[in-house]
Design an enzyme around this catalytic site. Structure first.
Site, mmCIF file in Angstrom:
data_model
loop_
_atom_site.group_PDB
_atom_site.id
_atom_site.type_symbol
_atom_site.label_atom_id
_atom_site.label_comp_id
_atom_site.label_asym_id
_atom_site.label_seq_id
_atom_site.Cartn_x
_atom_site.Cartn_y
_atom_site.Cartn_z
ATOM 1 N N TYR A 7 3.908 4.767 11.485
ATOM 2 C CA TYR A 7 4.121 3.331 11.684
ATOM 3 C C TYR A 7 4.967 2.663 10.601
ATOM 4 C CZ TYR A 7 0.021 3.216 8.553
ATOM 5 O OH TYR A 7 -0.860 3.411 7.518
ATOM 6 N N ARG A 46 0.854 -1.180 0.000
ATOM 7 C CA ARG A 46 0.000 0.000 0.000
ATOM 8 C C ARG A 46 0.892 1.233 0.000
ATOM 9 N NH1 ARG A 46 -2.317 0.591 5.291
ATOM 10 N NH2 ARG A 46 -1.030 2.445 5.469
ATOM 11 N N HIS A 90 -3.543 4.548 4.626
ATOM 12 C CA HIS A 90 -4.721 3.680 4.640
ATOM 13 C C HIS A 90 -5.922 4.388 4.016
ATOM 14 C CE1 HIS A 90 -7.542 0.641 6.015
ATOM 15 N NE2 HIS A 90 -8.245 1.572 6.612
#
Length: 366
Positions: A270, A257, A261
């Site tokens: 993160y 990805r 998100h």
């Protein structure tokens, strides 16, 4: 089927490497030139859709957008391997696959723009509504495929999910039912390494997510999810297997990805930028472009035509999302059940009273 046939390979299937060079495989063959060009067209369109949708979010025209930037090979592969009468059960991140199946960009984005319905007729396009809850669509997909099989229909269902969905109970129930009842469904996991901020290492201790298949008695396959040719070959085999009565399969695509998100997520909290940069060099669009150009299948004229077609889709999407929707508040209650319950009627009356009071207040202010 022998147990050895159920186990996935140690490394994902690849037919085109990061440099655009062909890779020989003992089992899978390279799709023909026309199919590769069609896939490249889809990659261009998918990338433009992702970029345009993200821009519309920043302009306030969409409530949220879960981008599939970098995962377009999975999106296009999932759509292209299905036949006219097959069904796709997508997730919230699979708008590109939904559009590739024939849903207009405007209809595909209705849900993400904040409207109350999915925006398109599932029966017309054979695409289920995009599912936001993780893994719930897998149960629906299995039930649909089971019903189609009992009716004697030649229907295969492709059910998409992410790596995070494999931690949900619905995933396991769907896998078990599909295997026990020999349902013509292909489970397609886009393993993009993160379920929001949770890395894959916190989702599963299995050698791969494809290894989960053997526990249910179905074959598990691994594929390079940034290689559109390999995705087409591996998914195509699984669809053919299901159609011929071979039962369900699980295919895990290893991808990444590239963006957050959703627009509401800060992915810098993160993961490291160096990791993202490394995956950018495996871009599925650039990989396919390099391969086709080297084979003489793609030149500037063809590239220009395909780019123009992708831009037409973006223009249509902008026009649709820049139009104010004419909403009917009672529709929130009108289509919940065939006969409106007393509780729903009470809720509608409360909302209607609020709307009327607001209208009177606005009129008095003028």
């Amino acid at each position: 089927m022998h147990d050895d046939d159920l186990l996935p390979r140690d490394t994902p299937v690849r037919l085109i490497d990061e440099n655009g060079s062909a890779v020989d495989d003992e089992h899978y063959t390279m799709p023909d030139a026309d199919t590769l060009l069609r896939a490249y067209q889809g990659l261009l369109e998918g990338r433009r859709i992702n970029d345009q949708a993200y821009a519309l979010v920043r302009q306030g025209r969409m409530a949220v957008y879960p981008s599939s930037h970098g995962q377009e090979a999975c999106q296009i592969g999932a759509a292209l391997v299905l036949g006219e009468h097959d069904w796709l059960f997508p997730t919230y991140r699979d708008s590109v696959a939904v559009i590739e199946r024939g849903v207009t960009p405007a209809e595909a984005m209705v849900l993400l723009a904040g409207d109350w319905h999915s925006g398109y007729d599932p029966a017309e396009h054979r695409v289920a509504p995009q599912a936001t809850p993780l893994a719930t669509q897998l149960l629906h997909a299995v039930g649909f495929a089971h019903a189609a099989r009992r009716r004697g229909e030649d229907t295969v269902v492709l059910a998409m999910c992410g790596d995070g969905a494999t931690s949900e109970g619905d995933f396991h129930e769907a896998m078990n039912f599909a295997a026990v009842f020999h349902v013509p469904v292909v489970f397609f996991i886009q393993n993009n390494e993160f379920a929001i901020s949770v890395p894959l290492s916190r989702q599963s201790a299995a050698p791969s997510l494809a290894h989960k298949a053997i526990g249910y008695g179905m074959p598990g396959r691994r594929v390079d999810g940034n290689d559109a040719a390999a995705v087409l070959a591996v998914l195509g085999e699984a669809v053919d297997r299901a159609r011929s009565g071979g039962g369900p399969s699980l295919v895990e695509a290893h991808t990444y990805r590239m963006q957050a998100h959703t627009n509401a997520d800060d992915d810098t909290r993160y993961r490291e930028s160096a990791e993202v940069k490394a995956w950018a060099e495996r871009d599925p669009l650039l990989r396919m472009r390099t391969h086709l150009t080297a084979r003489g299948l793609l030149d500037d004229d063809i590239e220009g035509r395909l780019q123009a077609g992708a831009e037409e889709i973006a223009v249509a999407l902008r026009a649709a999302l820049n139009t104010e929707a004419d909403l009917e508040p009672e529709d929130l209650f009108r289509f919940v059940t065939a006969d409106r319950s007393p509780q729903l009627e009470e809720q509608w009356q409360l909302l209607r009273d609020e709307i009327e009071r607001a209208s009177l207040t606005d009129a008095g202010g003028r």
